[in-house]
Design a protein around this motif. Sequence first.
Motif, PDB file in Angstrom:
ATOM      1  N   SER A 107      18.381  -0.811  -2.836  1.00  0.00           N
ATOM      2  CA  SER A 107      16.947  -0.630  -2.964  1.00  0.00           C
ATOM      3  C   SER A 107      16.349  -0.158  -1.641  1.00  0.00           C
ATOM      4  O   SER A 107      15.566   0.799  -1.593  1.00  0.00           O
ATOM      5  N   LEU A 108      16.720  -0.828  -0.559  1.00  0.00           N
ATOM      6  CA  LEU A 108      16.181  -0.454   0.754  1.00  0.00           C
ATOM      7  C   LEU A 108      16.709   0.904   1.200  1.00  0.00           C
ATOM      8  O   LEU A 108      15.985   1.687   1.836  1.00  0.00           O
ATOM      9  N   ALA A 109      17.966   1.205   0.867  1.00  0.00           N
ATOM     10  CA  ALA A 109      18.531   2.506   1.232  1.00  0.00           C
ATOM     11  C   ALA A 109      17.787   3.633   0.513  1.00  0.00           C
ATOM     12  O   ALA A 109      17.562   4.713   1.084  1.00  0.00           O
ATOM     13  N   GLU A 167      17.752  -9.054   7.295  1.00  0.00           N
ATOM     14  CA  GLU A 167      18.548  -9.960   6.474  1.00  0.00           C
ATOM     15  C   GLU A 167      18.102  -9.842   5.022  1.00  0.00           C
ATOM     16  O   GLU A 167      16.924 -10.031   4.705  1.00  0.00           O
ATOM     17  N   ILE A 168      19.039  -9.517   4.130  1.00  0.00           N
ATOM     18  CA  ILE A 168      18.745  -9.427   2.706  1.00  0.00           C
ATOM     19  C   ILE A 168      19.006 -10.786   2.069  1.00  0.00           C
ATOM     20  O   ILE A 168      20.131 -11.281   2.087  1.00  0.00           O
ATOM     21  N   PRO A 227      11.871  -5.629  -3.029  1.00  0.00           N
ATOM     22  CA  PRO A 227      11.653  -4.223  -2.695  1.00  0.00           C
ATOM     23  C   PRO A 227      10.359  -3.961  -1.940  1.00  0.00           C
ATOM     24  O   PRO A 227      10.198  -2.903  -1.345  1.00  0.00           O
ATOM     25  N   GLY A 228       9.440  -4.910  -1.926  1.00  0.00           N
ATOM     26  CA  GLY A 228       8.203  -4.731  -1.180  1.00  0.00           C
ATOM     27  C   GLY A 228       8.316  -5.107   0.282  1.00  0.00           C
ATOM     28  O   GLY A 228       7.341  -5.006   1.024  1.00  0.00           O
ATOM     29  N   ALA A 229       9.509  -5.534   0.710  1.00  0.00           N
ATOM     30  CA  ALA A 229       9.682  -5.933   2.110  1.00  0.00           C
ATOM     31  C   ALA A 229       9.436  -4.746   3.029  1.00  0.00           C
ATOM     32  O   ALA A 229       9.900  -3.634   2.763  1.00  0.00           O
TER      33      ALA A 229
END
Length: 322
Positions: free
Chosen positions: A76-78, A273-274, A299-301
Amino acid sequence: MSVRPGVAVVIAGESGARAGTVDAWLDDEPARDVVAEASAVVGRDVAEWWRDPLNLSDPVAAHVEVLVNGVAGYRSLAARGLRPVVVAGHGVGEFAALVAAGALPFDQVVELVHWRAELLALSPRPSCAGMSAVVGPGAGDVVRAVVADLGGTGTLSVASWDGPSQVLLSGTCEELARAREAVLAAGLDMVRLPGRAACHGPLMEPVARHLAPAFADLEWSAPDVPVVPNAAGRPTRDPDQLARCLRDHLTSPVQWEATCRALADAGATTVVEIGPVPVLGLLVRQVRPDLSVQLAAGPGAPLPTDRPEPATAGPAPTGGKT
């Protein structure tokens, strides 16, 4: 979007398992795809499986959740532009790190982690053996002395060098009880980790032997980003070295303190950190208080910015074991 370089991604182990953790990522398509693939491999709706806190007392549920949540969060972050310079996972979190980095296929690792957790039944039960955390300033020196004095020909061993103020021990209940007396006499505290198998030590050798054929069947690739394996504490993109370290994973101590230094040496100035709660970031701060730490629980991080947050070091909870 533009994201600055110098980011490390870390994924906790069993300590990062929480009921409903993966639900936070389900609004995001790359994460949903990961959860759907895991559900197909396991043969059940894994998100539904993990919504009941009682299910996470089962190592199979907890370990697979750590893997899936770590990979879902990473992808998601990628997709939003996160490009780390290095990745690492603590304990079972290493499996998620290897998949995230592209070293192993996700479906193979889901099956492996599922089987690995089931095989923990071959190890001594928590009523007979387990893990404990030695906590306090100078924990490493105290543990070295205790293991040298009490280890002998028994099974008491260091399970994880987490940081300057936390070291995990693995052994039988009798060995851990004797070690606790010595640790308390040295002025530190020692806390049993409830329900945990005696991982990262000699008591895991029967499990490691049964896992050997499954390791041999894994399809390794050179990862897109260096991975710091637990057994070595140094980053590498060499599939052969990563495979050797993974084979030693259950019987070798987690070199997390060395890993924290390796993250910085690899160029990381921020650690993401996930997971649902801070676990590894607190340990990173023990070793490298100059590093900025951010938690990505959904995903809003926010992705890392050019301004690191102030560094504060202090005691950390027990790290991501197993």
